[in-house]
Design a protein around this motif. Structure first.
Motif, PDB file in Angstrom:
ATOM      1  N   ARG A   1      15.783 -10.069   6.152  1.00 18.91           N
ATOM      2  CA  ARG A   1      16.797  -9.841   7.498  1.00 18.91           C
ATOM      3  C   ARG A   1      18.122 -10.035   6.841  1.00 18.91           C
ATOM      4  O   ARG A   1      19.033  -9.364   7.280  1.00 18.91           O
ATOM      5  N   PHE A   2      18.462 -11.062   5.856  1.00 22.46           N
ATOM      6  CA  PHE A   2      19.567 -11.256   5.369  1.00 22.46           C
ATOM      7  C   PHE A   2      20.078 -10.167   4.365  1.00 22.46           C
ATOM      8  O   PHE A   2      21.302  -9.645   4.368  1.00 22.46           O
ATOM      9  N   ALA A   3      19.317  -9.482   3.792  1.00 24.53           N
ATOM     10  CA  ALA A   3      19.453  -8.668   2.885  1.00 24.53           C
ATOM     11  C   ALA A   3      20.051  -7.214   3.559  1.00 24.53           C
ATOM     12  O   ALA A   3      21.037  -6.572   3.228  1.00 24.53           O
ATOM     13  N   LYS A   4      19.307  -7.106   4.732  1.00 23.17           N
ATOM     14  CA  LYS A   4      19.783  -5.939   5.520  1.00 23.17           C
ATOM     15  C   LYS A   4      21.152  -5.870   6.227  1.00 23.17           C
ATOM     16  O   LYS A   4      21.920  -5.065   6.049  1.00 23.17           O
ATOM     17  N   ALA A   5      21.503  -7.304   6.557  1.00 26.95           N
ATOM     18  CA  ALA A   5      22.735  -7.635   7.137  1.00 26.95           C
ATOM     19  C   ALA A   5      23.597  -7.380   6.187  1.00 26.95           C
ATOM     20  O   ALA A   5      24.876  -7.113   6.413  1.00 26.95           O
ATOM     21  N   ALA A   6      23.416  -7.534   4.674  1.00 23.84           N
ATOM     22  CA  ALA A   6      24.407  -7.371   3.686  1.00 23.84           C
ATOM     23  C   ALA A   6      24.637  -5.901   3.176  1.00 23.84           C
ATOM     24  O   ALA A   6      25.166  -5.647   2.536  1.00 23.84           O
TER      25      ALA A   6
ATOM     26  N   ASN B   1      26.352 -17.186  -5.827  1.00 25.83           N
ATOM     27  CA  ASN B   1      26.160 -17.418  -4.410  1.00 25.83           C
ATOM     28  C   ASN B   1      25.257 -16.201  -3.685  1.00 25.83           C
ATOM     29  O   ASN B   1      25.058 -15.095  -4.572  1.00 25.83           O
ATOM     30  N   LEU B   2      25.012 -16.259  -2.574  1.00 31.04           N
ATOM     31  CA  LEU B   2      24.168 -15.118  -1.986  1.00 31.04           C
ATOM     32  C   LEU B   2      24.918 -13.836  -2.118  1.00 31.04           C
ATOM     33  O   LEU B   2      24.284 -12.656  -2.364  1.00 31.04           O
ATOM     34  N   SER B   3      26.201 -13.861  -1.801  1.00 30.82           N
ATOM     35  CA  SER B   3      27.007 -12.427  -1.800  1.00 30.82           C
ATOM     36  C   SER B   3      26.822 -11.689  -3.285  1.00 30.82           C
ATOM     37  O   SER B   3      26.581 -10.559  -3.206  1.00 30.82           O
ATOM     38  N   GLU B   4      27.089 -12.616  -4.271  1.00 32.25           N
ATOM     39  CA  GLU B   4      26.938 -11.811  -5.670  1.00 32.25           C
ATOM     40  C   GLU B   4      25.584 -11.335  -5.821  1.00 32.25           C
ATOM     41  O   GLU B   4      25.310 -10.202  -6.311  1.00 32.25           O
ATOM     42  N   LEU B   5      24.647 -12.065  -5.298  1.00 32.14           N
ATOM     43  CA  LEU B   5      22.992 -11.717  -5.255  1.00 32.14           C
ATOM     44  C   LEU B   5      22.907  -9.976  -4.802  1.00 32.14           C
ATOM     45  O   LEU B   5      22.270  -9.088  -5.219  1.00 32.14           O
ATOM     46  N   PHE B   6      23.458 -10.171  -3.483  1.00 30.61           N
ATOM     47  CA  PHE B   6      23.382  -8.961  -2.743  1.00 30.61           C
ATOM     48  C   PHE B   6      24.250  -7.692  -3.062  1.00 30.61           C
ATOM     49  O   PHE B   6      23.859  -6.725  -3.006  1.00 30.61           O
TER      50      PHE B   6
END
Lengths: 497, 353
Positions: B197-202, B164-169
């Protein structure tokens, strides 16, 4: 559903009364659009989309596919007769087609183009039928390093595209390279060499360059040399008949380049234009008399014609089996699929076999129609050359301008067309060959992008090009293809000495 | 000779037929030029009456070539508006292609005050001026109505290590350059910015992200053959591949799950604890200097368009979502969005206003 059963379904669709009618309309419109310089299949299909809304999706797509390969089929006519390429995929057909027509053999040239196109189209449809599902993996196997190596292989042949001075061919190619860098750089988003003008942000359209360097330059040359009766006064159309020798000469290149064109067509981004150039070069490299190329060689015309038509069917492989459009035209067709409520992709063959196989089968029939439609028309079309020269010249200029304006609706592009016409004339007067320029322009842009993509991926490590099998093989081939002609010349020089 | 001329004429006519879409539009454009005086008079007249209706054919500009998203939206909207009788006057679609929209925008900017010239645009009208490639931004036009929303998606190959995205980040927080992101457009444009944008938020260091731009469907190809790791794109581009099990969608950029078979299986970033969203809105604008009556007229018509069954069917076919915003709301939304994007571009050192 098995493949055989699928093919049967496909022919049922394509051979229905409706199917035959729409194939006919498609190839007919396509042929004429192809003949007119500038107007290409992309705009024709885009305009058709709202019209076909609500139509039976299979029939609509059969028709659009017909427009696409019909345009590639018809595009050679204006390349051969007027040196004004109808679409970008037929630029290479002018290299030998135009000289042949000028020698009073226009009928023969058109016949060679039609037959090569037909064979190329048909062989590739058969390949498409048998291998479409399997070939899908080929389409995606090329990463940026492999693309870079493929473009390198194409460029390694620049020297062989020239007659006379290799240095002049190289200079010509470098200028082509430089022109290819104009516009927004996709890897950084920065504008390059646009001199602050928004008109140059997208770079320069390939057809503007091709029509300028070939059609406009040729017309200027004709005007300057109007006193000489021998230049550009092909009153003879010649016989349509191909001799047994011609057929024999064609058969090799057509057979080989139908396969090569198909494979190159499968690769997203390569397409009919690059395929026709690479096929032309390959044939020249392996020919016994490479000197004939560029002067009206049968092989030099047959190779790109078989190849560009084969590439067109090839382009349907990633579109139909993966939903990946590999070219501008197939991207617009993907849009058409969506409007008609279809989603091309890995599931389409099982979900909607009648569409998948229907389109493929219709292409087979369409190619037969194209041949029947085109052969009898040749004597009439070829009579274009019997128009008095002043009229013919005006017509070429007019068609070139309309064509360029139709691409972008931009007046700026018309000035560019003139500028490239002047450049083409100067190049011709000082014996700089135009083909290396064109080749470097189309391959150069893609080569730079794939090189930079590879560098970003590897973090600047150049070994990425040697780690991948495909790119390694292609790089070795390019090195060989570059070194062989040099060794050859050294040897002949030694012999002479 | 006669026979020949006849053939020539035939070829010629066919050529014009083929280009008829374009030609028609050119004509209507000329009409609008010659009628400009009339328009001014009548708009004064109608201002007194309180209501305005168009006096002539309407030109709808797609600031892009035939076949793209803007062109499709313009053609489909024009078709429904006319065929359903929402607007009586005929609407001609004109392509003003080039420079990511800048050519079309500068064309419209020259039509100031002409209420018969509309155009379609989306996020690039905010991003392109910010990167210094257009002299005109949304502030130079009259936002009329938004009609469509599209969402982005982040996808990886089905055998990738991230579920999922969390793992990637999580991995990218450790080492941002261990992952290659691929998109269809250049850095600073939509595909890049939505990921950033999402990477920054994470909490990822966004200045170190490796981004490759691969036009002509190169993006999906590069993810499938393993050249790149993550494909940042519109959700419509990945549905089929996901359905066939070739790729895994880590997250979509909408706030709530999307509707539809397969689509509803894609998780949102929000449900993975990353509170961010990215909408690729698409709507209609007019030139600067339109009167309130004119704006009100079009607002109403686009609302009818958005609510019509015919347009709903088109939305379904293309996988677009309904998202109507009237002029005022639209303008505020755009202003806010532009500020946000400006901050991101500044941080990436891509701002070049």
């Amino acid at each position: 559903m098995g493949a055989l059963e699928g093919i049967a379904t496909g022919f049922q669709v394509a051979l229905s009364l409706e199917g035959i009618m729409f194939v006919l309309i498609g190839v007919f419109v396509g042929t004429f659009i192809g003949m007119l310089p500038g107007l290409g299949p992309i705009s024709a299909i885009a305009i058709m989309i709202p019209i076909t809304y609500g139509m039976d999706p299979t029939m609509a797509l059969v028709m659009m596919a017909g427009v696409y390969y019909g345009a590639v089929f018809g595009g050679s006519t204006s390349s051969i007769l007027l040196n004004a390429p109808g679409i970008s995929g037929t630029v290479a057909s002018a290299f030998d087609g135009y000289p042949m027509a000028q020698q009073g053999k226009a009928g023969k040239a058109l016949a060679i183009a039609a037959i090569s196109s037909f064979v190329g189209g048909t062989i590739s449809v058969v390949l498409l039928m048998i291998f479409a599902p399997m070939l899908a993996s080929v389409a995606i196997s090329f990463g940026p390093p492999a693309y870079f190596a493929l473009m390198l292989l194409g460029l390694s042949a620049i020297a062989s595209l020239s007659e006379g001075s290799t240095i002049k061919a190289m200079i010509s190619a470098v200028v082509g390279f430089m022109i290819a860098t104009i516009g927004i750089d996709p890897q950084t988003g920065t504008a390059r060499f646009n001199f602050g003008s928004a008109n140059l942000l997208d770079g320069i359209d390939f057809l503007v360059i091709a029509l300028g360097l070939f059609a406009i330059a040729e017309v200027c040359y004709l005007i300057m040399n109007r006193a000489k009766k021998s230049v550009g006064s092909a009153k003879e159309i010649g016989s349509l008949r191909l001799s047994k020798d011609d057929m024999k000469e064609m058969s090799g290149p057509v057979g080989r380049q139908s396969f090569l064109g198909f494979i190159l067509g499968i690769l997203p981004g390569a397409g009919a234009t690059i395929a026709s150039f690479i096929s032309y070069i390959t044939e020249k490299k392996i020919a016994k008399n490479p000197d004939e190329f560029g002067k009206g060689s049968v092989k030099g015309l047959a190779a790109p014609e078989a190849s560009n038509n084969a590439a067109t069917s090839g382009a349907f492989v990633p579109l139909l089996s993966l939903g990946i459009p590999g070219s501008g035209t197939t991207a617009v067709m993907l849009g058409a699929f969506l409007v008609l409520g279809l989603q091309p992709g890995p599931m389409m063959m099982t979900d909607r076999p009648e569409v998948f196989w229907g389109i493929i089968a219709s292409m087979y029939i369409g190619n037969i129609f194209l041949l029947i439609l085109n052969l009898p028309l040749i004597p009439y079309i070829a009579r274009l050359l019997t128009i008095p020269r002043p009229m013919l010249i005006s017509l070429v200029i007019m068609f070139s301008f309309i064509g360029v304006y139709a691409i972008s609706f931009s007046v700026f592009d018309l000035y560019l067309l003139l500028a490239f016409g002047v450049l083409g004339l100067l190049m011709r007067m000082f014996a700089f060959p135009a083909p290396p320029f064109i080749l470097a322009f189309i391959l150069g842009g893609m080569m730079e992008q794939s090189f930079r993509q590879s560098m970003t991926i590897s973090g600047g490590n150049i070994s990425i090009f040697f780690q991948n099998n495909i790119s390694l093989v292609l790089i070795i081939l390019s090195v060989l293809s570059f070194i062989f002609p040099i060794i050859k010349t050294i040897r002949t020089k030694k012999k002479e000495a | 000779m006669k026979k020949f001329l006849a053939i020539l004429l035939f070829v010629f006519l066919l050529g014009f037929l083929a280009a008829c879409g374009g030609e028609d539009n050119e004509e209507s454009q000329k009409d609008s030029d010659s009628n400009e005086e009339n328009t001014e008079e009548s708009s004064e007249g109608s201002a007194e009456g309180g209501e305005w209706t168009p006096e002539q054919n309407i030109e709808m500009v797609a600031p892009a070539g035939a076949g793209g998203g803007w062109d499709t939206t313009a053609r489909m909207a024009a078709k429904v508006l006319n065929e359903e009788g929402i607007i009586e006057e005929s609407i001609g679609v004109v392509n003003k292609e080039g420079a990511g929209g800048a050519i079309g925008w500068s064309y419209i900017a020259n039509q100031e005050g002409d209420p018969h010239s509309l155009f379609v645009s989306s996020s690039p009208i905010l991003l392109v001026p910010l990167s210094g490639q257009s002299d005109h931004g949304h502030e130079d036009f009259t936002p009329i109505a938004n009609v469509i929303a599209d969402y982005g998606a982040f996808a990886v190959r089905e055998d990738a290590e991230w579920e999922n995205l969390s793992e990637l980040f999580e991995q990218m927080k450790e080492d941002p350059s261990s992952v290659t992101v691929v998109g269809t457009s250049s850095p600073g444009s939509m595909d890049h910015i939505q990921f950033v944008r999402f990477a920054k938020a994470a909490g990822v260091d966004i200045t170190k992200i490796k981004y490759v731009s691969a036009p002509d469907a190169g993006g999906i190809t590069q993810v499938l053959n393993g050249s790149a790791d993550v494909f940042s794109t519109g959700v419509g581009e990945v549905v089929e591949q996901a359905r066939a099990g070739e790729i895994r969608v880590l997250a979509v950029t909408s706030e709530e799950r999307l509707e539809g078979e397969t689509l509803s299986e894609f998780p949102t970033a929000k449900e993975q604890g990353i509170d961010e969203k990215f909408i690729n809105w698409r709507g209609f604008f007019g030139p600067a200097g339109m009167t309130d009556e004119q704006v009100a007229y079009y607002e109403q018509k686009f609302k009818e368009l958005s609510e019509s069954d015919a347009f709903a069917e088109i939305r379904t076919n293309y996988g677009w979502n309904e998202m109507y915003m009237g002029s005022e709301e639209y303008k505020n939304f755009l202003d806010e969005e532009k500020e946000n994007l400006k901050g991101l571009l500044e941080e990436l050192d891509l701002l070049n206003e």
